[in-house]
Write an enzyme that holds these catalytic residues in place. Structure first.
Site, PDB file in Angstrom:
ATOM      1  N   MET A 276     111.793 -16.260   3.280  1.00 62.38           N
ATOM      2  CA  MET A 276     113.085 -16.437   4.146  1.00 62.38           C
ATOM      3  C   MET A 276     113.540 -15.155   4.175  1.00 62.38           C
ATOM      4  SD  MET A 276     114.727 -18.654   5.977  1.00 62.38           S
ATOM      5  CE  MET A 276     116.220 -18.060   6.916  1.00 62.38           C
ATOM      6  N   ASN A 278     116.732 -13.912   4.632  1.00 65.43           N
ATOM      7  CA  ASN A 278     117.889 -13.592   4.496  1.00 65.43           C
ATOM      8  C   ASN A 278     118.118 -12.315   4.492  1.00 65.43           C
ATOM      9  OD1 ASN A 278     117.853 -16.304   3.359  1.00 65.43           O
ATOM     10  ND2 ASN A 278     116.944 -15.648   1.442  1.00 65.43           N
ATOM     11  N   GLU A 309     109.084 -11.114   7.705  1.00 63.96           N
ATOM     12  CA  GLU A 309     110.411 -11.417   7.298  1.00 63.96           C
ATOM     13  C   GLU A 309     111.200 -10.080   7.705  1.00 63.96           C
ATOM     14  OE1 GLU A 309     111.338 -14.285   6.497  1.00 63.96           O
ATOM     15  OE2 GLU A 309     108.920 -14.683   6.524  1.00 63.96           O
ATOM     16  N   HIS A 312     112.289 -10.247  11.299  1.00 62.49           N
ATOM     17  CA  HIS A 312     113.386 -11.085  11.256  1.00 62.49           C
ATOM     18  C   HIS A 312     114.835 -10.404  11.369  1.00 62.49           C
ATOM     19  CE1 HIS A 312     111.982 -15.079  12.066  1.00 62.49           C
ATOM     20  NE2 HIS A 312     111.275 -15.099  10.920  1.00 62.49           N
TER      21      HIS A 312
END
Length: 854
Positions: A276, A278, A309, A312
């Site tokens: 994820m 974050n 990731e 992102h």
């Protein structure tokens, strides 16, 4: 829409009147090491503006108890303000300060603040996971991506722990047996991107520095962390090395400095997904910390996820979709950039596009042929819809279409569009039109027609070559036929392959062209000698299923393994697998291809895919009367190739694992037991802990592993991974008692984390044991709505998918699924979608079986 769901309409209405200036979130997790403590204290103060003073609104919160609610100094009664999912407030002012104090629950399902106790040393670890909407399990907030705000976290934790969040910590204060960590405010981000990681993690640190065009330097502190008991296996240098290569690459391509200060990467236990994004505090599933020998495909996969990731940070974190309809604006791009970056960043993983063609696109093709398929830009009505759209369309098909877009507009126009997109919408929210606007500027093309065909429609096209020749064997016409409900423009390469002097199938010509409509002539092929193989979509430029003319298909039957070029060979393997899934090639023919040519396959990722697909072909797609023979052929082939593999090689390990998956006869199981006991040995094969569990699973599924033996193995590997493997082995035993116990463990209790739910459903659902699990089909359909209502969506999804009676490949099971769908039209749409997709898998298996019958 009441309850835990949130509709798009509600989110749009809330965003139309609110603007959030900031959150201050204080968490007290000092109770975490006490296993009896079920909750932690959460206090949220949110400052926001309202364009319609006097209006009412709500915050999202899932908590066992709310202690107080205060709006602009006015105390509200929690008993009336909080309904179990929302904190309702009325009489808003133009500028508001709202404080909510709650007792929130530690999670065991990977949603919200997950708590894990390490069986090795008893240490407790915490981490958060929120996407799409579980920040509300940790603090009260406006849970939608377009209400971005800065977040300031303060976390009080046991004194021996470290704590991480999105921003760097500014101050740590000791308070007896606790320490309080105060973090700097974040940049404006969405609620689902906030993060907290806390516990006695093992940490490796590094630093990244880059000189910028303006003469300044960008300094990024780096760290990577895992549980202390995994520290001996943690190859942090490799992880941080890929990280630094990726930061170099993305800065070069995106021309926008990394905006979130530091870059922490936490590898955490019992994680529900791969990773994820974050910002500043990325979380990964700790299975990426390899306890035992794995093939190089596993290292490539981890590196791909690291770059996914990282992409992102720009696609998703810096610029975020307005609502989940445009989830693809981050996931498709990150999926594409994961593979693109492995090559562009000059990592050692040069096979990235082969893996993409063979594995990621297989996921997309499967998803896109369900009756529930959807356009890449989807119609997401609510959060339950959003949860299910983290699928093969949003990720792999979207990434495939972006690869096609790069071929269509050119890489420089594509990346210049990305650069403008980041600068124009930094820390904001976007929709499809915002991206098309910049790409039209940089490419000079009108992309609205392209987007309508590729992004706003569903389904996959099939491209088939049509070849005619003259008496001398020269091509008089080569055409590409396209079928599908929507005909799309495809930029493809057509490869012509013939035998060379050594017998390899080598490319003798490559023709690149645009395919449109139902039939496109390949003019440049006229006059060329008829090749042995016509390979459409050579170099994998577009997203499509490829078919073959009969002469090309015969060349594959006799020489698929002889194709020179890993990508071309991977495309051929992908194509024959699609033929098998579509009921156009008998499953036994596919198995024969694997048995004949898989031993020649040099790419380890492709080989491992072939193993999985061949097993599926026998278990689900083969004529039931042939399954036994097919299984024996696979096991014999695995044993033969295991003995022939280079000692100590990745291929040897892959064939050993495949033998464990297929072993059923006395010879195979005897070797399995001998490898476990040490009485048998294969030169170069290290029977380490993960391989031991694979071998024990083979014995357990065959009824040849006792409870005492499995317990002894668990005692020797008393870890989270060991517990998961042991659970699967118990569920895999071929007895009615074992199946009943696995069923009950999942259905009758909500205490299991998702990892153990999957272990139980995986062991329970072994296809060869379909006679034992048949009696659970009827109860399964009866309990679906109860499970969906009572469990968290993450766990419910695993139960619905894991216990679906897919191995009962008969008309009766299909009828039971149809009866449930017909009888429950008002069931939750997300639940109906899951059942409909599993039902489609079952119907596909029946069609494939019909094709396989002699």
């Amino acid at each position: 829409m009441p309850g835990k769901n949130l509709s798009r309409d509600e989110a749009q209405q809330r965003a139309s009147i609110l603007a959030v200036d900031g959150y201050q979130v204080r968490l007290d997790v000092t109770s975490a090491p006490d296993r009896a403590a079920g909750t932690f204290r959460s206090t949220t103060t949110v400052t926001f503006r309202c364009s319609q003073p006097g209006a009412d609104t709500f915050l999202d919160l899932l908590a066992p108890a709310v202690r107080s609610v205060t709006l602009n100094g006015r105390a509200l009664d929690p008993a009336t303000a909080y309904d179990g999912a929302r904190v309702h407030v009325d009489g808003l002012a133009a500028e508001n300060v709202l404080t909510v104090e709650a007792d929130c629950a530690y999670s065991r399902t990977g949603e919200g603040l997950h708590r894990f106790v390490d069986p090795v040393d008893g240490e407790t670890y915490l981490y958060t996971h929120y996407e799409p909407a579980d920040a509300r399990r940790v603090f009260a907030n406006f849970e939608q991506p377009d209400l971005k705000a800065p977040f300031t976290f303060t976390v009080t934790a046991p004194a021996a722990w470290d704590v991480w969040s999105n921003a760097p910590h500014e101050k740590v204060t000791a308070e007896g047996d606790a320490r309080t960590w105060e973090f700097a405010p974040t940049k404006p981000i969405s609620t689902y991107l906030t993060a907290v990681v806390a516990g006695p993690y093992h940490v490796a640190r590094d630093h990244y520095r880059r000189e910028l065009a303006d003469g300044t330097a960008l300094e990024i502190p780096l760290s990577a962390m895992c549980r202390k008991s995994l520290a001996p296996y943690f190859d942090a240098d490799e992880i941080l090395g890929v990280t630094k290569l990726g930061l170099d690459f993305f800065h070069e391509e995106f021309d926008y400095p990394y905006p979130f200060g530091k870059y922490d990467q936490a590898f955490v236990p019992e994680y529900n997904i791969g990773a994820m994004e974050n910002p500043g505090c990325v979380t990964f599933r700790e299975e990426f910390v390899f306890r035992s020998k794995v093939t190089d495909a596993a290292y490539e996969g981890r590196a791909n996820v690291i770059l996914h990731e990282m992409a992102h940070m720009w696609f998703g974190d810096l610029v975020t979709m307005r609502w989940w309809d445009d989830l693809w604006l981050k996931e498709s791009f990150a999926d594409f950039m994961g593979s693109y970056g492995l090559i562009g960043a000059r990592t050692r993983y040069s096979s990235a596009w082969i893996t993409f063609a063979n594995q990621r696109k297989a996921w997309a093709y499967r998803q896109d042929q369900f009756p529930t398929t959807h356009p890449i830009t989807a119609d997401i009505r609510d959060l339950e819809d959003a949860k299910l759209n983290f699928d093969g369309i949003t990720y792999a098909k979207g990434a495939s279409v972006l690869k096609q877009l790069v071929a269509y507009v050119g890489s420089e126009a594509f990346f210049e569009g990305a650069r403008r997109y980041f600068k124009r919408h930094a820390f904001g929210n976007t929709e499809l039109g915002d991206l098309l606007e910049v790409l039209e500027e940089t490419s000079g093309r009108d992309l609205k027609t392209w987007a309508a065909a590729w992004l706003q429609t569903s389904g996959v096209n099939a491209l088939t070559p049509q070849v005619t020749t003259d008496a001398e064997g020269r091509i008089t016409e080569l055409a590409v036929l396209q079928d599908g409900e929507v005909l799309r423009p495809h930029r493809i390469a057509v490869g012509l392959y013939d035998r060379d002097a050594e017998g390899a199938l080598v490319r003798t010509a490559r023709i690149e062209l645009d395919v449109t409509g139902t039939r496109t002539a390949v003019a440049e092929a006229v006059g060329l000698a008829r090749p042995a193989l016509v390979l459409l979509n050579d170099d994998d430029l577009t997203y499509c299923k490829i078919r073959f003319d009969e002469e090309s298909l015969e060349s594959l039957r006799t020489g698929l393994g002889d194709i020179h070029g890993e990508l071309a060979r991977a495309l051929a393997w992908s194509a024959v697998w699609n033929l098998t899934r579509d009921g156009l090639m008998p499953a036994r023919d596919y198995v024969a291809l694997v048995l004949r040519f898989a031993g020649q396959e040099g790419n380890i990722g492709v080989l491992q895919s072939l193993h999985a697909q061949a097993k599926t072909a026998v278990d689900l797609y083969a004529d039931p009367a042939w399954r036994g023979e097919g299984g024996r052929l696979l096991a014999d082939g695995a044993l033969r190739e295991l003995r022939a593999a280079v000692p100590g090689s990745d291929h040897q390990l892959a064939w050993a694992r495949f033998l464990a998956q297929t072993a059923g006869g006395a010879e195979h199981l005897g070797l399995v037991r001998g490898l476990l006991s040490g009485s048998a040995r294969i030169d170069g094969l290290e029977v380490d802990q993960e391989l031991r569990w694979s071998l024990w699973l083979a014995l357990a599924a065959s009824g040849q592993a006792t409870d005492e033996e499995l317990a002894a193995e668990l005692a020797a590997d008393n870890t989270a991974s060991g517990k998961r493997h042991h659970t699967e082995c118990l569920a895999a035993r071929p007895t009615a008692e074992a199946k009943a116990a696995a069923w009950s463990a999942v259905i009758d209790s909500d205490e299991l984390p998702s990892a153990l739910v999957e272990a139980n459903t995986g062991g329970f659902s072994i296809p060869a044991q379909r006679d034992l699990t048949a009696l659970y089909a009827a109860p399964y359909f009866k309990l679906l709505e109860r499970i969906w209502a009572e469990r968290s969506i993450e766990i419910a999804m695993r139960i619905v998918g894991g216990f679906f009676p897919i191995a009962q490949t008969g008309e009766q099971t299909l009828a039971e699924a149809d009866a449930w769908l017909e009888g429950h039209p008002q069931a939750a749409p997300a639940l109906r979608r899951l059942v409909l997709e599993r039902r489609d898998d079952l119907a596909r298996a029946l069609r494939a079986q019909a094709c396989d019958r002699p």
